[in-house]
Motif scaffolding. Structure first.
Motif, PDB file in Angstrom:
ATOM      1  N   SER A  30      77.178  -1.350  25.761  1.00  0.00           N
ATOM      2  CA  SER A  30      76.191  -1.463  24.685  1.00  0.00           C
ATOM      3  C   SER A  30      74.876  -0.788  25.067  1.00  0.00           C
ATOM      4  O   SER A  30      74.286  -0.060  24.269  1.00  0.00           O
ATOM      5  N   TYR A  31      74.428  -1.037  26.286  1.00  0.00           N
ATOM      6  CA  TYR A  31      73.200  -0.395  26.758  1.00  0.00           C
ATOM      7  C   TYR A  31      73.347   1.126  26.717  1.00  0.00           C
ATOM      8  O   TYR A  31      72.451   1.838  26.254  1.00  0.00           O
ATOM      9  N   THR A  32      74.480   1.611  27.175  1.00  0.00           N
ATOM     10  CA  THR A  32      74.732   3.052  27.203  1.00  0.00           C
ATOM     11  C   THR A  32      74.722   3.633  25.794  1.00  0.00           C
ATOM     12  O   THR A  32      74.165   4.714  25.565  1.00  0.00           O
ATOM     13  N   ILE A  33      75.324   2.924  24.847  1.00  0.00           N
ATOM     14  CA  ILE A  33      75.341   3.398  23.452  1.00  0.00           C
ATOM     15  C   ILE A  33      73.923   3.458  22.903  1.00  0.00           C
ATOM     16  O   ILE A  33      73.531   4.448  22.281  1.00  0.00           O
ATOM     17  N   LEU A  34      73.137   2.406  23.119  1.00  0.00           N
ATOM     18  CA  LEU A  34      71.763   2.402  22.616  1.00  0.00           C
ATOM     19  C   LEU A  34      70.941   3.532  23.245  1.00  0.00           C
ATOM     20  O   LEU A  34      70.187   4.220  22.553  1.00  0.00           O
ATOM     21  N   ALA A  35      71.094   3.725  24.553  1.00  0.00           N
ATOM     22  CA  ALA A  35      70.354   4.795  25.228  1.00  0.00           C
ATOM     23  C   ALA A  35      70.770   6.164  24.687  1.00  0.00           C
ATOM     24  O   ALA A  35      69.937   7.051  24.505  1.00  0.00           O
ATOM     25  N   HIS A  36      72.058   6.324  24.415  1.00  0.00           N
ATOM     26  CA  HIS A  36      72.552   7.581  23.859  1.00  0.00           C
ATOM     27  C   HIS A  36      71.949   7.824  22.476  1.00  0.00           C
ATOM     28  O   HIS A  36      71.487   8.931  22.177  1.00  0.00           O
ATOM     29  N   LEU A  37      71.926   6.793  21.653  1.00  0.00           N
ATOM     30  CA  LEU A  37      71.361   6.939  20.307  1.00  0.00           C
ATOM     31  C   LEU A  37      69.859   7.208  20.349  1.00  0.00           C
ATOM     32  O   LEU A  37      69.335   7.916  19.496  1.00  0.00           O
ATOM     33  N   GLU A  38      69.185   6.664  21.346  1.00  0.00           N
ATOM     34  CA  GLU A  38      67.752   6.932  21.477  1.00  0.00           C
ATOM     35  C   GLU A  38      67.513   8.427  21.705  1.00  0.00           C
ATOM     36  O   GLU A  38      66.616   9.019  21.104  1.00  0.00           O
ATOM     37  N   LEU A  66      76.819  -4.411  17.862  1.00  0.00           N
ATOM     38  CA  LEU A  66      75.425  -3.967  17.877  1.00  0.00           C
ATOM     39  C   LEU A  66      74.816  -3.970  16.473  1.00  0.00           C
ATOM     40  O   LEU A  66      73.634  -4.277  16.294  1.00  0.00           O
ATOM     41  N   GLU A  67      75.642  -3.657  15.495  1.00  0.00           N
ATOM     42  CA  GLU A  67      75.183  -3.677  14.105  1.00  0.00           C
ATOM     43  C   GLU A  67      74.904  -5.116  13.662  1.00  0.00           C
ATOM     44  O   GLU A  67      73.881  -5.394  13.018  1.00  0.00           O
ATOM     45  N   ARG A  68      75.799  -6.052  14.012  1.00  0.00           N
ATOM     46  CA  ARG A  68      75.587  -7.468  13.662  1.00  0.00           C
ATOM     47  C   ARG A  68      74.309  -8.019  14.295  1.00  0.00           C
ATOM     48  O   ARG A  68      73.624  -8.840  13.708  1.00  0.00           O
ATOM     49  N   LEU A  69      73.997  -7.567  15.511  1.00  0.00           N
ATOM     50  CA  LEU A  69      72.794  -8.021  16.202  1.00  0.00           C
ATOM     51  C   LEU A  69      71.522  -7.361  15.662  1.00  0.00           C
ATOM     52  O   LEU A  69      70.414  -7.735  16.042  1.00  0.00           O
ATOM     53  N   GLY A  70      71.696  -6.369  14.804  1.00  0.00           N
ATOM     54  CA  GLY A  70      70.551  -5.666  14.243  1.00  0.00           C
ATOM     55  C   GLY A  70      69.977  -4.605  15.157  1.00  0.00           C
ATOM     56  O   GLY A  70      68.839  -4.173  14.973  1.00  0.00           O
ATOM     57  N   TYR A  71      70.752  -4.153  16.147  1.00  0.00           N
ATOM     58  CA  TYR A  71      70.280  -3.153  17.103  1.00  0.00           C
ATOM     59  C   TYR A  71      70.533  -1.723  16.626  1.00  0.00           C
ATOM     60  O   TYR A  71      69.831  -0.815  17.037  1.00  0.00           O
ATOM     61  N   ILE A  72      71.544  -1.544  15.806  1.00  0.00           N
ATOM     62  CA  ILE A  72      71.815  -0.217  15.255  1.00  0.00           C
ATOM     63  C   ILE A  72      72.079  -0.352  13.766  1.00  0.00           C
ATOM     64  O   ILE A  72      72.363  -1.444  13.262  1.00  0.00           O
TER      65      ILE A  72
END
Length: 169
Positions: A30-38, A66-72
């Motif tokens: 999840s961290y890697t996905i968020l960092a990639h999207l950033e 991640l979508e359910r958590l509101g992160y993406i």
């Protein structure tokens, strides 16, 4: 070689355990996905799967969580309205920034006793190791970037997956 293998295995275990303690709301994936999207600003879920050599179902589960958590959030691709692209949501930006601060502080603490020459050599060896391990050479890494500078080789046959990339109503 035995020492290198043993120490890299220990490093990987500690990295996973430390990541779980430092940001318990985010798995390493999840961290890697968020960092990639950033860094990428937007991308399709199939692009993530190809980039990280992950199974589409793994990415689909991570993206949904991640979508359910509101992160993406998903948005319709301006170039192709049949496809959705993933973006960091404001909450994702916040949690990623907090995790990055904790990671940087942990590295600074862990390496505080190292002199500048040792740190420089260590950084050079890590860059060299990762470049040699990558399927193809990466560009010169930005030392402040959180993105993976060693992407997997692209699969030319990887087409958009309607289950991952299609718009939802």
């Amino acid at each position: 070689m035995e020492t290198i293998q043993r120490e890299l295995t220990g490093f990987a275990r500690r990295a996973r355990a430390t990541a779980a303690r430092m940001h318990p709301d985010l798995s390493l994936v999840s961290y890697t996905i968020l960092a990639h999207l950033e860094v990428q600003q937007d991308c399709r879920a199939t692009d993530l799967a190809a980039h990280y050599l992950l199974d589409k179902s793994t990415v689909s589960r991570q993206v949904a969580a991640l979508e359910r958590l509101g992160y993406i959030e998903r948005r319709v691709d301006a170039a192709d309205h049949r496809v959705q692209v993933l973006h960091l949501a404001p909450r994702g930006v916040e949690i990623l920034a907090a995790a990055q601060i904790r990671r940087r502080e942990a590295f600074q603490e862990r390496l505080a006793g190292w002199d500048a020459d040792d740190l420089s050599r260590f950084a050079e060896y890590l860059v060299r190791y990762n470049q040699d391990a990558a399927p193809y050479p990466a560009p010169d890494p930005d030392p402040d970037s959180t993105a993976d500078p060693y992407p997997a080789a692209p699969d030319p046959d990887l087409a958009p997956d309607p289950d991952l990339d299609a718009p939802t109503d």
